[in-house]
Design an enzyme around this catalytic site. Sequence first.
Site, short mmCIF file in Angstrom:
data_model
loop_
_atom_site.label_atom_id
_atom_site.label_comp_id
_atom_site.label_asym_id
_atom_site.label_seq_id
_atom_site.Cartn_x
_atom_site.Cartn_y
_atom_site.Cartn_z
CB ALA A 64 35.71 34.76 28.13
CB ALA A 65 40.44 34.66 31.24
CB ILE A 116 37.36 42.48 36.46
CG1 ILE A 116 37.79 43.92 36.17
CG2 ILE A 116 36.66 42.41 37.81
CD1 ILE A 116 38.75 44.49 37.20
N GLY A 117 37.75 39.36 35.81
CA GLY A 117 37.27 38.02 36.12
C GLY A 117 37.26 37.14 34.88
CD GLN A 118 38.95 32.12 35.51
OE1 GLN A 118 40.09 32.54 35.28
NE2 GLN A 118 38.71 30.87 35.91
CB VAL A 119 32.97 34.19 31.38
CG1 VAL A 119 31.46 33.97 31.35
CG2 VAL A 119 33.30 35.67 31.51
CE LYS A 145 31.15 39.85 35.01
NZ LYS A 145 31.13 41.12 34.26
CG ASP A 203 33.90 47.04 27.20
OD1 ASP A 203 34.70 47.40 26.32
OD2 ASP A 203 33.91 45.91 27.71
#
Length: 609
Positions: A287-288, A291-294, A311, A446
Amino acid sequence: MSGGWSRVASGLGRVASSGANRISHGILSNDPQSALSRASRHLPELVESILVKSGGTAVVQQHSRVDRQQPEGVTRNDKKSTSHDAIPIQTNRESGANASKSQEDISAPQLIKQSASLHELSNDMSNNHIISESKTAEQYITTYEEEDQNKHLPEGRAVPSTRISRAFGFASLGTGLALGTAAEFARRTLGGSSSNNDGSLVLSNDANAQRLSDSLRRMRGAAMKLGQMLSIQDESIAPPALTNALVQVRKGAEAMPTHQLMQQLNDQWGDQDEWKDRIDIEERPFAAASIGQVHRATLRTSGGQKKVAVKVQYPGVANSIESDLSNLSMLVKASGLSPPGLFLDNVIRVGREELKVECDYRREALNHHRFQQLISSDRGLVADRFVVPDVIEEFSTDRILVTEYVRGGTIDKVMDLDQDERNRIGKAIMRLTMLELFVWRFMQTDPNWGNFLYDVRTRTTYLIDFGAARDYDEDFVRGYLNIVKANADQDERALFEESIRMGFLTGEENSMMLEAHKMSGYCLGEPFQSYEPYNFKTSRITARISEHGAVFLKHRLTPPPEEVYTLHRKLAGAYNLCIKIGAIISCRDLLDEVIEHLEAKDSSISSVK
């Protein structure tokens, strides 16, 4: 290409070559509005000159304005806009399609952020998976889970990590938009189209909209965040081409290259020799987001191995928030995308503060622990098998957050289970939302469905990603509860009195604004009016609320309280999830529960005094 078109293209090319530097300079000097204005102001004269020299027969009329007409073949729905006085609704569009999907296919609006969660799974899975007669609903969901477990994102372009490189990115975007506008004006003029389009010419064509989408996904950070904030606006506010492009922005960012990933890991964990024997991290993320990617990883401990999710924040995004939002907001204003009633400056101010805290992963870890304690201490949520995974403190830093890895698919997939299970989950989600706001006064704002992972094997729902969690002031919470109750009871006097006291209204609004405020409020309170089961799927509740948005944008005299930007985002997500899964549930008892809690609290305080 014909001779006439060749000369048109050549002329536009020369304009691009001679004007790009001036436009770029305007954007780099924090003056994109004047730069784009200069580029668009002379478009009619430019095109007429090219036509004359190329022997064209089309005539450019009304040189004092840029003709804003609808791209050929695109139809628009009746005007209806989103307001923060009402729960926003974003209708998904198929890529390149003209028609909106049905209400049953509406996805949760995702205003400020596409989940950067530790276990984020795709929120827009392919619709080509059909339940065959030989498969049960559980097998269907399991198929989705297995696909997600094997999912890896391809390597993308490097994240611009310095202020100069990010400023250059915005300059390139602004130049591309200006030149794309010139090409679009030429296309429309030569095509002889005379239809009107209320959308901005800058972002009403597919090429420019795609430029914006690609740039935001490459830039990541605050730039992408603001794009996601804009993406929740109702489709009648933004041109159809832009709406389609922003759907892609909501799906997530490009994955950063491996060399940037390793640099971030080494910066936060120390030299690779210090950690590579203790944790084995997959180089490609699953996942991206903005703020960041996982990444999936395996943690080696004395007791064996443990699956974890890592993350990793993109380099430079935390330090570029101010400049990104400043540059991009000026581009948005210059393009005419933001209507005055949206109060874009307020949206950006709220987004700025939210981004700052979301970039602090140690703070998110604290939010994670806090929610874990709150949920595990509530008997109802425990009975409904709601669980928050553990944080792995040893490897969590300011820019890296590591948690227990859990299995599950995004919760919207439960729409294929039986009605009782869908009702159980829908009611639990609504109850959780009410507890977060009115009892705990601490909400994960969220609404991304990827933040709720459902394990069909154990019927467990895992809650993840608490970067966007925030506290609410007790006075605001009590006032908003009074508004919800007034809406549920359709008490007009109580609604207006509390709305003025809280700052939703000034008391000087015209009758159109007052009527829109009342009717959207009554619609918001509709699920809480009765103890009878409420059918979310057939209610069209979020669509009906959004129908009043155009009035808000035109006649609203004051921006709503800043808490509403995050609150209505979460309420919209809860409502839309219940619509998606087809929940038929009673909600009045949930309102009674929080009212009784506050009354008991007041009684306890009075007895102490």
